[in-house]
Design a protein around this motif. Structure first.
Motif, short mmCIF file in Angstrom:
data_model
loop_
_atom_site.label_atom_id
_atom_site.label_comp_id
_atom_site.label_asym_id
_atom_site.label_seq_id
_atom_site.Cartn_x
_atom_site.Cartn_y
_atom_site.Cartn_z
N LYS A 167 -16.70 12.15 10.21
CA LYS A 167 -17.29 13.28 10.92
C LYS A 167 -17.69 14.42 9.98
O LYS A 167 -18.75 15.03 10.13
CB LYS A 167 -16.29 13.80 11.95
CG LYS A 167 -16.88 14.79 12.91
CD LYS A 167 -16.24 14.72 14.26
CE LYS A 167 -17.03 15.55 15.25
NZ LYS A 167 -16.51 15.51 16.58
N TYR A 212 0.84 -1.20 0.00
CA TYR A 212 0.00 0.00 0.00
C TYR A 212 0.87 1.24 0.00
O TYR A 212 1.85 1.32 0.74
CB TYR A 212 -0.91 0.00 1.22
CG TYR A 212 -1.73 1.26 1.36
CD1 TYR A 212 -2.74 1.55 0.46
CD2 TYR A 212 -1.47 2.17 2.38
CE1 TYR A 212 -3.48 2.72 0.57
CE2 TYR A 212 -2.21 3.34 2.50
CZ TYR A 212 -3.21 3.61 1.59
OH TYR A 212 -3.94 4.77 1.69
N SER A 213 0.53 2.19 -0.84
CA SER A 213 1.33 3.40 -0.95
C SER A 213 0.63 4.61 -0.35
O SER A 213 1.15 5.25 0.56
CB SER A 213 1.64 3.66 -2.42
OG SER A 213 2.12 4.95 -2.63
N PRO A 236 -9.25 -2.15 18.51
CA PRO A 236 -9.93 -1.58 17.35
C PRO A 236 -9.43 -0.17 17.03
O PRO A 236 -9.03 0.58 17.92
CB PRO A 236 -11.40 -1.51 17.78
CG PRO A 236 -11.51 -2.44 18.92
CD PRO A 236 -10.18 -2.45 19.60
N PHE A 237 -9.48 0.16 15.75
CA PHE A 237 -9.08 1.49 15.31
C PHE A 237 -10.15 2.52 15.69
O PHE A 237 -9.86 3.57 16.23
CB PHE A 237 -8.89 1.46 13.79
CG PHE A 237 -8.68 2.80 13.16
CD1 PHE A 237 -7.62 3.60 13.55
CD2 PHE A 237 -9.52 3.26 12.16
CE1 PHE A 237 -7.43 4.85 12.98
CE2 PHE A 237 -9.33 4.50 11.58
CZ PHE A 237 -8.28 5.29 11.98
N LEU A 238 -11.40 2.17 15.41
CA LEU A 238 -12.51 3.07 15.72
C LEU A 238 -13.23 2.60 16.98
O LEU A 238 -13.16 1.42 17.35
CB LEU A 238 -13.52 3.08 14.57
CG LEU A 238 -13.09 3.74 13.26
CD1 LEU A 238 -14.00 3.29 12.13
CD2 LEU A 238 -13.13 5.26 13.39
N ASN A 239 -13.94 3.51 17.60
CA ASN A 239 -14.80 3.15 18.72
C ASN A 239 -15.79 2.07 18.26
O ASN A 239 -16.40 2.19 17.19
CB ASN A 239 -15.56 4.41 19.17
CG ASN A 239 -16.38 4.19 20.41
OD1 ASN A 239 -17.20 3.27 20.45
ND2 ASN A 239 -16.15 4.98 21.41
N PRO A 242 -11.44 8.94 10.40
CA PRO A 242 -12.35 9.55 11.38
C PRO A 242 -12.80 10.95 10.97
O PRO A 242 -13.92 11.36 11.28
CB PRO A 242 -11.53 9.59 12.67
CG PRO A 242 -10.14 9.25 12.31
CD PRO A 242 -10.15 8.56 10.98
N ILE A 243 -11.94 11.64 10.24
CA ILE A 243 -12.29 13.00 9.80
C ILE A 243 -13.34 12.95 8.69
O ILE A 243 -14.30 13.73 8.68
CB ILE A 243 -11.02 13.74 9.35
CG1 ILE A 243 -10.07 13.88 10.56
CG2 ILE A 243 -11.34 15.11 8.75
CD1 ILE A 243 -8.62 14.10 10.21
N ILE A 265 -5.78 6.10 6.39
CA ILE A 265 -6.31 5.65 7.68
C ILE A 265 -6.38 6.80 8.69
O ILE A 265 -7.30 6.87 9.49
CB ILE A 265 -5.48 4.47 8.22
CG1 ILE A 265 -6.20 3.80 9.39
CG2 ILE A 265 -4.09 4.87 8.60
CD1 ILE A 265 -5.61 2.47 9.78
N ASP A 266 -5.43 7.72 8.59
CA ASP A 266 -5.44 8.83 9.55
C ASP A 266 -6.51 9.86 9.22
O ASP A 266 -6.77 10.76 10.03
CB ASP A 266 -4.05 9.49 9.60
CG ASP A 266 -3.59 9.94 8.23
OD1 ASP A 266 -3.85 9.23 7.26
OD2 ASP A 266 -2.97 11.01 8.13
N LYS A 267 -7.15 9.73 8.07
CA LYS A 267 -8.20 10.69 7.71
C LYS A 267 -9.60 10.09 7.83
O LYS A 267 -10.60 10.80 7.69
CB LYS A 267 -7.99 11.18 6.27
CG LYS A 267 -6.66 11.87 6.04
CD LYS A 267 -6.52 13.13 6.88
CE LYS A 267 -5.16 13.78 6.65
NZ LYS A 267 -4.82 14.77 7.68
N PHE A 278 -5.98 -2.92 15.20
CA PHE A 278 -4.53 -3.06 15.28
C PHE A 278 -4.24 -4.13 16.32
O PHE A 278 -5.14 -4.65 16.95
CB PHE A 278 -3.90 -1.73 15.71
CG PHE A 278 -4.01 -0.67 14.67
CD1 PHE A 278 -3.07 -0.58 13.66
CD2 PHE A 278 -5.05 0.24 14.69
CE1 PHE A 278 -3.16 0.39 12.69
CE2 PHE A 278 -5.16 1.23 13.72
CZ PHE A 278 -4.20 1.30 12.72
#
Lengths: 396, 216
Positions: free
Chosen positions: A206, A135-136, A250-253, A202-203, A198-200, A246
């Motif tokens: 929302k 993955y890039s 879990p990554f998300l709630n 949750p954004i 992945i870091d975006k 991970f």
């Protein structure tokens, strides 16, 4: 009890019925692992994919016209690679395989390709003459890019292609092994992680819920249509691969996981099971906080129970092992690599069978698929399961 | 003013991103200094988020969302700050080692360290050992955070330590590692100074490094 066929053994285990022996399964073995058996690169006898891609002419052409000629030069080799990987699994004597086939990828240049659902990957040599991938980056970073993404797939074409491949694959191998398969790459959350970053994620959830809905609706449509194609082709078990956690959790709630992905997965799984097929859900990492959510979505089996995470497969057997079939238990960080000893693999298989076998609903399998997995160690696992896994379990 | 700073703290804790810039501006208008807003509002909010993460009440995505809110606030505050206060705790190099492109954890560590007063030099992903050592020399850096997910790439951790030692810099530089395949055992094996199990641990680790290096 009479000796069962692999398919019968696996399907009955998924249903929680008595079987003659604990089954064993593989998960989408990589080209490098299959190479260990074949002793040659999967595709070319004359020149490896790696060298081919480095030729000045190849680079010149691909760096200019790769997307336009993907169908001519990239997908045929992709199809053949996946097919040989699938056959390689069949030849290993497993009871079930996770077959993988996806001919929708688009080559972008001589070094990278895109999945049609919006993520970018690097092509990398795997050290055995085959090309692997890593993955890039996200292909879509804004709503504007979402609207402008040029490669959204035609879901009917995808389903047609899946049906065509598996119709023949099932005819050739469907009696020899229980085929479990997925009709498209990436699950819903994993897909979002790769498409948006992945870091975006949750954004996006929302700030751009309408786009998230559109994205998940598309994935739902892909999963339903390709699953229907698989079932029509004779595949008895649909293997849905996603990644919710991970190694630490879990990554998300969990509430967000259930509210965002739950409605889609409930519909997908019901659709599959209503058509008479079984469903396996894969999620690696530590899912201990969300196992019950997965079960509420309506599945027959769970795969991974990743040994490097904090998840304890024996404890989970106590908690939900009677409600769902558990698949996994064999580590891929050490145990199924060339670093371990055969005796260690055998000891782990015996331990799993002794502690998880007696109550049924358990299939021995690697917890994931990585390049570093040793085919020899997988074969040791298979032999050990066949030697020690017969019911009634009696291991000294 | 206290109420306004508490509102910023709560916005971070509750991950309310609707008007973080408005809340920061209100604080500034009431006479708070940027450093007061960072230390009493943003950092304290992140501390609570970290505590909830450690307790298992918050998840990685919550850290990201809180980090995003802090970054938005910091972008506004940086325009009002004395340049010497930006990165007042020192510079930290972050990199994902060669052959590995995973960087989610590294990004979160960067956001949290930045909000805590460190200046981040993010070298990116698939970074060669030579490049890390070059950056250490060029920027005179003493704090390094390395990320690795793939077990096949962990040898790069030792290589970076060895190259720093060959350059006579190892004693002056502290290295922390993090990532899916990392553990304290690996940290010992690779000869690095600390292992961070989660992004939240990063601030404590680098604050401790500063103490040991006499920078605090």
């Amino acid at each position: 009890m009479e000796t069962m066929s692999s398919k019968e053994r696996v399907l009955r285990t998924l249903e929680g019925k008595p079987v003659d022996r604990v089954p064993c399964m593989s998960v989408m073995l990589e080209a490098k692992t299959i190479y260990e058996i074949k002793k040659k690169p999967l595709l070319s006898k004359i020149i490896s994919d790696e060298k081919l891609l480095k030729l000045p002419l190849s680079k010149f052409v691909l760096d200019r016209w790769a997307p336009q000629i993907s169908g001519l030069v990239f997908r045929p080799s992709l199809k053949k690679t996946f097919h040989l990987r699938n056959i390689g699994q069949v030849e290993m004597g497993l009871d079930a395989i996770w077959a993988y086939y996806d001919d929708t990828w688009i080559m972008l240049d001589s070094k990278s390709y895109a999945m049609p659902t919006g993520s970018i990957y690097n092509l990398i040599p795997d050290g055995s003459g085959n090309m692997s991938y890593m993955y890039s980056k996200p292909g879509i970073t804004t709503p504007e890019e979402f609207d402008a993404w040029p490669y959204w797939p035609d879901t009917d074409d995808m389903a047609h292609s899946v049906f065509k491949y598996y119709k023949k694959f099932v005819a050739d191998y469907g009696e020899k092994v229980c085929i479990t398969a997925c009709g498209s790459s990436l699950g819903l959350q994993e897909g979002m992680n790769c498409t948006f970053g992945i870091d975006k994620v949750p954004i996006w959830i929302k700030r751009h819920p309408a786009y998230v809905s559109r994205y998940l609706d598309l994935h739902e449509e892909i999963k339903m249509k390709t699953s229907e194609a698989l079932i029509s082709a004779g595949v008895p078990v649909i293997f849905i691969s996603d990644d919710f956690a991970f190694k630490t959790g879990p990554f998300l709630n969990p509430k967000i996981i259930d509210s965002v992905f739950g409605p889609h997965y409930r519909r997908i799984f019901k659709y599959i099971r209503d058509k008479g097929a079984k469903v396996i859900l894969h999620s690696c990492g530590d899912n201990t906080k969300i196992f019950d959510i997965f079960l509420s979505w309506g599945i027959d089996a769970l795969h991974a129970y990743e040994t490097t995470s904090d998840v304890d497969i024996f404890k989970q057997k106590e908690l939900h092992g009677d409600r769902v079939t558990m698949i996994g238990g064999m580590g891929i960080d050490y145990l199924l690599t060339s670093k371990s000893k055969d005796e260690e693999v055998i000891a782990r298989v015996k331990d799993l069978i002794m502690r998880l076998g007696p109550r049924g609903r358990f299939i021995v399998a690697p917890s994931n698929s990585v390049d570093s997995m040793s085919a020899h160690k997988v074969l040791v696992m298979v032999e050990a399961v066949k030697k020690y896994g017969s019911y009634p379990i009696s291991i000294n | 003013m206290k109420e306004s700073i508490a509102a910023i703290q709560n916005a971070v804790i509750d991950m309310k991103d609707d008007d973080i810039k408005g809340l920061v501006q209100k604080c500034l208008d009431e006479g708070a200094t940027p450093l007061e807003i960072i230390e009493q509002g943003l950092s304290k909010g992140l501390d609570v988020v970290g505590e909830r993460f450690d307790a298992g009440d918050y998840y990685l995505a919550d850290l990201i969302m809180a980090g995003e809110i802090v970054t938005e606030a910091m972008n506004l505050l940086k325009t009002r700050m004395n340049p010497k206060d930006i990165g007042r705790k020192g510079k930290v190099i972050l990199a994902t080692v060669q052959g590995d492109v995973h960087d989610i954890g590294k990004k979160i560590v960067g956001m949290i360290l930045s909000a805590s007063g460190y200046e981040i030099i993010d070298l990116g992903v698939d970074v060669s050992s030579e490049k890390v050592v070059e950056a250490v020399k060029k920027e005179n850096i003493q704090l390094v955070g390395l990320s690795v997910l793939l077990t096949t790439m962990v040898h790069n951790l030792k290589e970076i330590g060895d190259m720093l030692a060959a350059a006579g810099l190892r004693e002056k530089v502290k290295i922390a590692i993090g990532g899916a395949c990392c553990s304290q055992h690996l940290a010992n094996e690779m000869g690095v100074d600390a292992f961070g199990e989660s992004a939240v641990a990063a601030v404590g680790i680098f604050d401790d490094f500063r103490m040991k290096l006499g920078l605090a």
